[in-house]
Design a protein around this motif. Structure first.
Motif, short mmCIF file in Angstrom:
data_model
loop_
_atom_site.label_atom_id
_atom_site.label_comp_id
_atom_site.label_asym_id
_atom_site.label_seq_id
_atom_site.Cartn_x
_atom_site.Cartn_y
_atom_site.Cartn_z
N ILE A 484 0.83 -1.21 0.00
CA ILE A 484 0.00 0.00 0.00
C ILE A 484 0.86 1.26 0.00
CG2 ILE A 484 -1.92 -1.18 1.13
CD1 ILE A 484 -1.13 0.31 3.72
N GLY A 485 2.19 1.09 -0.07
CA GLY A 485 3.04 2.27 -0.14
C GLY A 485 4.41 2.02 0.45
N GLY A 486 4.99 3.08 0.98
CA GLY A 486 6.34 2.97 1.52
C GLY A 486 6.74 4.21 2.29
N ALA A 487 7.92 4.13 2.92
CA ALA A 487 8.45 5.26 3.69
C ALA A 487 9.96 5.14 3.79
CB ALA A 487 7.82 5.31 5.08
N PRO A 488 10.72 6.07 3.19
CA PRO A 488 12.15 6.13 3.47
C PRO A 488 12.37 6.63 4.89
CG PRO A 488 11.47 8.02 2.15
CD PRO A 488 10.27 7.12 2.27
N SER A 489 13.58 6.43 5.40
CA SER A 489 13.85 6.73 6.81
C SER A 489 15.05 7.65 6.97
CB SER A 489 14.13 5.44 7.60
OG SER A 489 13.01 4.58 7.59
N ALA A 490 14.98 8.49 7.99
CA ALA A 490 16.13 9.26 8.47
C ALA A 490 16.51 8.69 9.82
CB ALA A 490 15.78 10.74 8.58
N TRP A 491 17.78 8.29 9.97
CA TRP A 491 18.23 7.67 11.22
C TRP A 491 19.24 8.55 11.94
CZ3 TRP A 491 15.42 3.94 13.10
CH2 TRP A 491 14.69 3.15 12.22
N ALA A 492 19.17 9.85 11.69
CA ALA A 492 20.02 10.80 12.40
C ALA A 492 19.20 12.05 12.66
CB ALA A 492 21.27 11.13 11.59
N ALA A 493 19.78 13.00 13.36
CA ALA A 493 19.05 14.19 13.81
C ALA A 493 18.33 14.88 12.67
CB ALA A 493 20.01 15.16 14.48
N THR A 494 17.18 15.44 12.99
CA THR A 494 16.39 16.17 12.00
C THR A 494 16.92 17.59 11.88
OG1 THR A 494 14.42 14.82 12.38
CG2 THR A 494 14.06 17.01 11.47
N ASN A 495 17.76 17.80 10.87
CA ASN A 495 18.28 19.13 10.62
C ASN A 495 18.63 19.29 9.15
OD1 ASN A 495 21.06 18.30 10.18
ND2 ASN A 495 21.26 18.10 12.39
N GLU A 496 18.85 20.51 8.73
CA GLU A 496 19.08 20.80 7.31
C GLU A 496 20.35 20.14 6.80
OE1 GLU A 496 19.46 24.67 4.30
OE2 GLU A 496 19.33 24.96 6.48
N TYR A 497 21.41 20.14 7.59
CA TYR A 497 22.68 19.58 7.15
C TYR A 497 22.54 18.10 6.79
CZ TYR A 497 27.52 17.99 7.20
OH TYR A 497 28.71 17.41 6.86
N ILE A 498 21.96 17.32 7.67
CA ILE A 498 21.87 15.87 7.45
C ILE A 498 20.88 15.56 6.33
CG2 ILE A 498 21.10 13.70 8.47
CD1 ILE A 498 22.32 14.67 11.09
N PHE A 499 19.72 16.19 6.36
CA PHE A 499 18.73 15.90 5.33
C PHE A 499 19.24 16.27 3.95
CE2 PHE A 499 14.38 15.40 7.55
CZ PHE A 499 14.96 14.67 8.58
N SER A 500 19.89 17.43 3.84
CA SER A 500 20.34 17.89 2.53
C SER A 500 21.49 17.06 2.02
CB SER A 500 20.76 19.36 2.61
OG SER A 500 21.89 19.54 3.45
N ARG A 501 22.34 16.58 2.90
CA ARG A 501 23.52 15.82 2.46
C ARG A 501 23.20 14.37 2.18
NH1 ARG A 501 28.21 14.10 6.52
NH2 ARG A 501 26.73 12.38 6.69
N ASP A 502 22.40 13.74 3.05
CA ASP A 502 22.27 12.29 3.02
C ASP A 502 20.97 11.77 2.41
OD1 ASP A 502 24.63 12.39 4.38
OD2 ASP A 502 23.88 11.58 6.27
N LEU A 503 19.91 12.56 2.42
CA LEU A 503 18.58 11.96 2.27
C LEU A 503 17.75 12.44 1.09
CD1 LEU A 503 17.74 12.10 6.07
CD2 LEU A 503 18.30 10.05 4.76
N LEU A 504 18.11 13.55 0.47
CA LEU A 504 17.24 14.11 -0.55
C LEU A 504 17.03 13.16 -1.73
CD1 LEU A 504 18.27 17.88 -0.69
CD2 LEU A 504 16.34 16.81 0.49
N LYS A 505 18.06 12.44 -2.11
CA LYS A 505 17.92 11.54 -3.25
C LYS A 505 16.90 10.44 -2.97
CE LYS A 505 20.56 9.03 -6.73
NZ LYS A 505 21.92 8.77 -7.27
N ASP A 506 17.01 9.81 -1.79
CA ASP A 506 16.03 8.77 -1.45
C ASP A 506 14.63 9.36 -1.29
OD1 ASP A 506 17.61 6.52 -1.56
OD2 ASP A 506 18.12 6.54 0.57
N PHE A 507 14.53 10.50 -0.62
CA PHE A 507 13.23 11.11 -0.42
C PHE A 507 12.56 11.44 -1.75
CE2 PHE A 507 14.22 13.02 4.06
CZ PHE A 507 14.17 11.75 4.60
N LEU A 508 13.30 12.05 -2.67
CA LEU A 508 12.71 12.45 -3.95
C LEU A 508 12.43 11.23 -4.83
CD1 LEU A 508 14.88 15.60 -4.61
CD2 LEU A 508 12.40 15.58 -4.23
N GLY A 509 13.33 10.25 -4.81
CA GLY A 509 13.06 9.03 -5.57
C GLY A 509 11.81 8.33 -5.09
N CYS A 510 11.63 8.27 -3.77
CA CYS A 510 10.43 7.64 -3.20
C CYS A 510 9.18 8.46 -3.48
CB CYS A 510 10.60 7.42 -1.71
SG CYS A 510 11.85 6.18 -1.29
N ALA A 511 9.30 9.78 -3.43
CA ALA A 511 8.14 10.63 -3.75
C ALA A 511 7.61 10.30 -5.14
CB ALA A 511 8.53 12.10 -3.66
#
Length: 777
Positions: A484-511
């Protein structure tokens, strides 16, 4: 000053600011994820301050919220005041925007007049129709969520235009999957503003609708001791520089998550605020409360409730002790009172840190019965409160966790017993099937398709947990199994540095995968990310860059410091056929050398192996009072990024520090600007992006335009120097599972500076509201 409509000044101003753009020319509708159906029309809707948002008499609260959302967007992002007026008809000679569902009488009239059908089947739940004509924009949602997502598509269309001419088109769009989530840690108080930008200007914009949030430091009035224990645990782990906590006998438990909430106690008032903000953007807020395993936040002050009471900072609780559930249910109740969730995620993953032979309570008990009993107790408690349950699915899969009890050897050399997966027959017979399973064992190495088929046969609804945008055999798997869907994960602090460096590709690909049902290949996804990155950066940072605000960009002469040319191939350097003259992306422009034997500055980064360049180039003259400096640079070779969760107490050094710029002010003060791989620079052969550097193709190479905002405006910058790191270190990602993080010396590298420009201080005031009424002033 001659008479001129003030908005025309802003249009010219903004068009100049976002003008020259090599990689971001708009081809067709600029909407991500790609809509299900688009038909291009002729002409444009010219957006200006004479445009009105129309709402009907007796407008619904949702219609009013949509209008308010767009009004705020136009002011905050584009300085364009658009007013909302009440209307009974859509005028034909003035420009109007109308948003709502078929219950909105203005929408209903338009759809009837233009034969636009809205039904439960097409576009269906969360679906919408977006029509752009020369004098009207219509967003017609099948439901409130659909109207909201239509507005998100309009936001993207507006953002893509240089002069606010929105191309005429008709979009009919709907989601493939009903569950489009992201999983992350609650933000600390200093990152709440970023969290809200992430929700509004990323999750909502790209049409996510679920958010799992792990707290750990959630404020408990009933049990202040666990809050005190949490604070002590965080300090202990950070001060001992412990990324992954080992148990008493040396078995690895991991997932301490001391950076959840930045290690803070998250007060209930803050929690209510972010929960309501999230739900206002049609995103369901689902708290994740780790239970059974990874239960540090529950057990830190209650070792008597641990499976093994003498363990240091225990993480597995004793399911045989009734007092365990008194604590768990008390904590549940406090979450429920504040969050009022429709669903709670109870964790239950990685139950491996469980030394069965050492636990007095579990000597002769079947581990599968322990697991099932615990799940059912939590399920029964929450179900009676009309709250659904989600959990991680790894221990429902014998293929992933093995069959039966396994003997393992700890780092101390001592053997201990660890549970395998729960047998299929027991799962099918004893665990409720309305539990949502986050199946993160979808990779081929973990059993992949067999795992999801097992959960399917057992009768569970499942989503891809820890999802990425690169799941093998995607089309076949989503057709074969009832995901019925999916959810990528962030396993470190919620902040701009980590999200922008590590996660945008997975987040956008999953979107894209979750909305369209189609998975983008790596090359296509990289191309989309590069195109989106400047807009994402503005949205997530909440700031515009000086170069985008219309002030003069002045290229700085580097000729006296150029030290390499087309014939220089030290360390594999290859800069032939470089573009000459002016290059730019948006308004970040640079003048490259023309007819010169030298075409770049290269500084060496000293590590292992050949080191062929000087370690610094000093004293590049600037001699200006600037708003910002813009560096056009790249690395000679690739660098390294490891996951931020490997060093939660020092996330920054999980990216290679390859060098830095030294900015020297007129009073001698030196400002240092780090150059980190994957943050503001990549290699000149890369197809990937970095958040703080916009990619520009220069000949056959790619360089990254990184803009640094002056921290001391008004003070003249005398010079800039470029220095490479000596004895450069690389963090080893695997070391975080083996105790203390380890570093090794990286292979030698090089920093290439191709261009440097400055955004000078504004020389004249721009005041668009000064209207002369036909008289020169």
């Amino acid at each position: 000053m001659c008479q001129m409509n003030y908005w025309k000044i802003i249009v010219l101003f903004f068009a100049f600011a976002v003008g020259n753009n090599q990689l971001f020319a708009v081809q067709g509708p600029f909407i991500f994820p790609k809509p299900q159906d688009v038909k291009m029309g002729e002409g444009t809707f010219d957006l200006d301050d004479q445009t009105h948002i129309l709402i009907p008499q007796g407008a619904s609260s949702t219609d009013r919220e949509l209008a308010k959302f767009l009004t705020n967007e136009m002011v905050d992002k584009y300085y364009m005041p658009i007013r909302t007026i009440v209307a009974t008809e859509i005028p034909t000679r003035t420009k109007s925007i109308v948003m709502g569902t078929i219950d909105n009488p203005l929408i209903k009239k338009y759809c009837l007049a233009h034969d636009i059908a809205l039904s439960r089947q097409n576009p269906g739940k969360e679906g919408y129709v977006l029509v752009v004509e020369k004098n009207v924009i219509i967003i017609a949602g099948w439901d409130d969520a659909g109207a909201f997502y239509g507005l998100q598509s309009l936001r993207q269309l507006i953002n893509a235009q240089n002069d606010f001419k929105v191309s005429c088109l008709t979009v009919r769009d709907w989601p493939k999957f009903e569950f489009r989530g992201i999983r992350l840690f609650v933000p600390g108080s200093g990152n709440v503003a970023f969290f809200k930008r992430f929700v509004k200007d990323f999750m909502a914009l790209y049409k996510f609708n679920k958010l799992f949030v792990e707290f750990n430091g959630f404020r408990s009035d009933r049990h202040p001791e666990i809050n005190a224990g949490w604070s002590l645990l965080v300090k202990d782990l950070n001060y001992t520089q412990t990324p992954e906590l080992d148990g008493l006998y040396g078995y690895n438990r991991n997932s301490n998550h001391q950076d959840a909430g930045d290690g803070e106690i998250i007060d209930k008032e803050l929690t209510r605020n972010i929960v309501q903000f999230t739900r206002n953007h049609f995103i369901d807020f689902i708290p994740e409360i780790p239970t059974l395993s990874h239960a540090y936040a529950l057990l830190n002050a209650h070792p008597e409730l641990a499976a093994y009471p003498y363990d240091i900072w225990p993480d597995v609780y004793d399911t045989a002790n009734p007092k365990t559930y008194e604590l768990v249910f008390d904590v549940f109740d406090e979450y429920i009172e504040v969050v009022q969730p429709k669903m709670i995620h109870i964790g239950h993953d990685e139950w491996r840190g469980f030394p069965m032979r050492k636990s007095p309570s579990f000597k002769d008990v079947d581990y599968s019965d322990l697991y099932i009993s615990d799940v059912n107790k939590l399920y029964d408690y929450l179900t009676k409160k009309n709250i659904k349950v989600a959990l991680w699915g790894d221990y429902l899969l014998e293929r992933a966790r093995g069959k039966g009890i396994k003997t393992k050897t700890a780092l101390t050399g001592e053997e201990y017993l660890n549970p395998g997966g729960i047998p299929f027959e027991k799962i099918k017979a004893s665990i409720p099937k309305d539990i949502l399973v986050l199946n993160w064992m979808w990779s081929e190495g973990s059993g992949g398709r067999e795992n999801e088929e097992t959960l399917d046969k057992a009768g569970f609804k499942q989503i891809f947990g820890n999802m990425t945008g690169a799941i093998s055999d995607w089309d076949e798997r989503i057709a074969k199994t009832d995901f019925i869907g999916g959810a990528p994960s962030a396993w470190a602090a919620t902040n701009e540095y980590i999200f922008s460096r590590d996660l945008l590709k997975d987040f956008l690909g999953c979107a894209h995968s979750l909305w369209t049902g189609n998975q983008l290949d790596g090359e296509s996804l990289d191309r989309e990310i590069r195109r989106l990155m400047p807009f994402i950066r503005r949205n997530l940072s909440g700031q515009t860059e000086p170069s985008s605000d219309g002030d003069q960009v002045i290229p700085i002469d580097l000729s006296a410091h150029l030290n390499v040319g087309p014939e220089d191939h030290r360390m594999g350097l290859d800069l032939p056929q470089m573009q000459e003259g002016h290059v730019a992306i948006q308004n970040k422009g640079f003048d490259l050398p023309i007819n010169s034997g030298k075409n770049a500055i290269v500084v060496g980064v000293k590590g292992e192996g050949e080191f062929a360049f000087d370690g610094a180039v000093k004293g590049i003259p600037v001699e200006r009072n600037v708003s910002s400096l813009i560096f056009l640079h790249a690395t000679l070779k690739s660098g390294n990024i490891s996951s931020a969760y490997c060093m939660p107490y020092n996330m920054y050094d999980t990216s290679d520090l390859l060098g830095w710029y030294e900015v020297v002010y007129e009073d001698g003060f030196v400002e240092t600007i780090p150059i980190r791989y994957g943050v503001n620079i990549r290699e000149y052969t890369s197809s990937e992006s970095c958040y703080y550097g916009d990619a520009i193709s220069v000949g056959k190479k790619v360089f990254f335009a990184f803009e640094w905002k002056n921290t001391r405006p008004g003070m003249t910058i005398k010079t800039v120097s470029l220095k490479g790191t000596q004895n450069a270190k690389q963090h080893l990602i695997d070391s975080c599972y083996e105790g203390k993080p380890e570093f090794r010396t990286i292979p030698s590298n090089g920093l290439i500076l191709l261009g440097l420009s400055a955004v000078e201080e504004r020389k004249e005031h721009i005041y668009p509201y000064l209207i002369s009424n036909g008289k020169d002033k």
